[in-house]
Design an enzyme around this catalytic site. Sequence first.
Site, mmCIF file in Angstrom:
data_model
loop_
_atom_site.group_PDB
_atom_site.id
_atom_site.type_symbol
_atom_site.label_atom_id
_atom_site.label_comp_id
_atom_site.label_asym_id
_atom_site.label_seq_id
_atom_site.Cartn_x
_atom_site.Cartn_y
_atom_site.Cartn_z
ATOM 1 N N PRO A 153 44.391 36.020 36.673
ATOM 2 C CA PRO A 153 44.311 34.612 37.363
ATOM 3 C C PRO A 153 45.546 34.301 38.156
ATOM 4 O O PRO A 153 46.692 34.029 37.853
ATOM 5 C CB PRO A 153 43.979 33.659 36.271
ATOM 6 C CG PRO A 153 43.560 34.403 35.064
ATOM 7 C CD PRO A 153 44.291 36.009 35.495
ATOM 8 N N GLU A 154 45.177 33.678 39.511
ATOM 9 C CA GLU A 154 46.175 33.141 40.404
ATOM 10 C C GLU A 154 46.097 31.627 40.316
ATOM 11 O O GLU A 154 45.274 31.026 39.560
ATOM 12 C CB GLU A 154 46.238 33.694 41.659
ATOM 13 C CG GLU A 154 46.182 35.397 41.627
ATOM 14 C CD GLU A 154 46.418 36.146 42.824
ATOM 15 O OE1 GLU A 154 46.883 35.461 43.784
ATOM 16 O OE2 GLU A 154 46.121 37.146 42.931
#
Length: 278
Positions: free
Chosen positions: A2-3
């Site tokens: 996840p960014e």
Amino acid sequence: MPELPEVETIVRELAPRLLGRRFRHPRLSHTDVLYHTNRRKVLRALDGSRVTGMTRRAKHAVIQLSSGYRLVVQPGMTGSLLVYDAPLTENQQRYAVLQASLGSGETFVYRDVRRLGTLLLLDDRSWEAYSARIGPEPLADDFSVEAFRRAMAGSRQALKKVIMDQRKLAGVGNIYANEALFIARLDPSLPANRLDAAGAARLYRAVRDILAGAIRAKGTTFRDYRTGNGKRGSFQFSLKVYGREGEPCRRCRTPLAFTHAIDGRATTFCWRCQAVVR
Ligand SMILES: [Zn+2]
């Protein structure tokens, strides 16, 4: 993993469900996700603590506790933060690495199938030191194109690598780096210090636009990522290059090229649109 947009989505959805609530009976199934802390400290900091704040920094969800600590969660590729309304099923229980009761039958859970994420427990001072080592937030109001240029100017490394360097810029990972470079029409392998003013302005805008757009779409789900409400994001339907190698460029129809040679990560780009605009 996840960014920024995915973690921002998780935080926005979970904050209203956690703020003011009190953690009770915390349980930790495995300690391999802990970084510079131990089971006893984590359980003691959580038990009976109220959630006084929930924010995001880079790719971390930061849960502020009335005990004075921050529980800092970097969900790995298979990690998610959730609140369950009902007792956990056997399957939910199996992957619940950290859980705590919130009362009224609700349970806060950090779920991580492969336990690739990281949990930190930091007091005010260690949090400040930790956060100071991370670069500026690209979506902050006071993050200027000049600040972006300064961050790029000091490095001879490939542009793609530098925008993903968390010490230079917070929250950008492989997916959004690929997308931003395509939108800005920049060669991902261009040495960052050779970026001219016009290119820097385009990339600055592209990074901010792509991250803001991905937040509106609640992130990109390829496999495991789920929002704070357990749903899939939808930005995977808007990606222009990432995961599209061999498919036609959306701008010029040239088949998109693919390489691992720039930073060891998957890079997909259009050699025509992103040809050296130096
Ligand atoms: Zn093209």
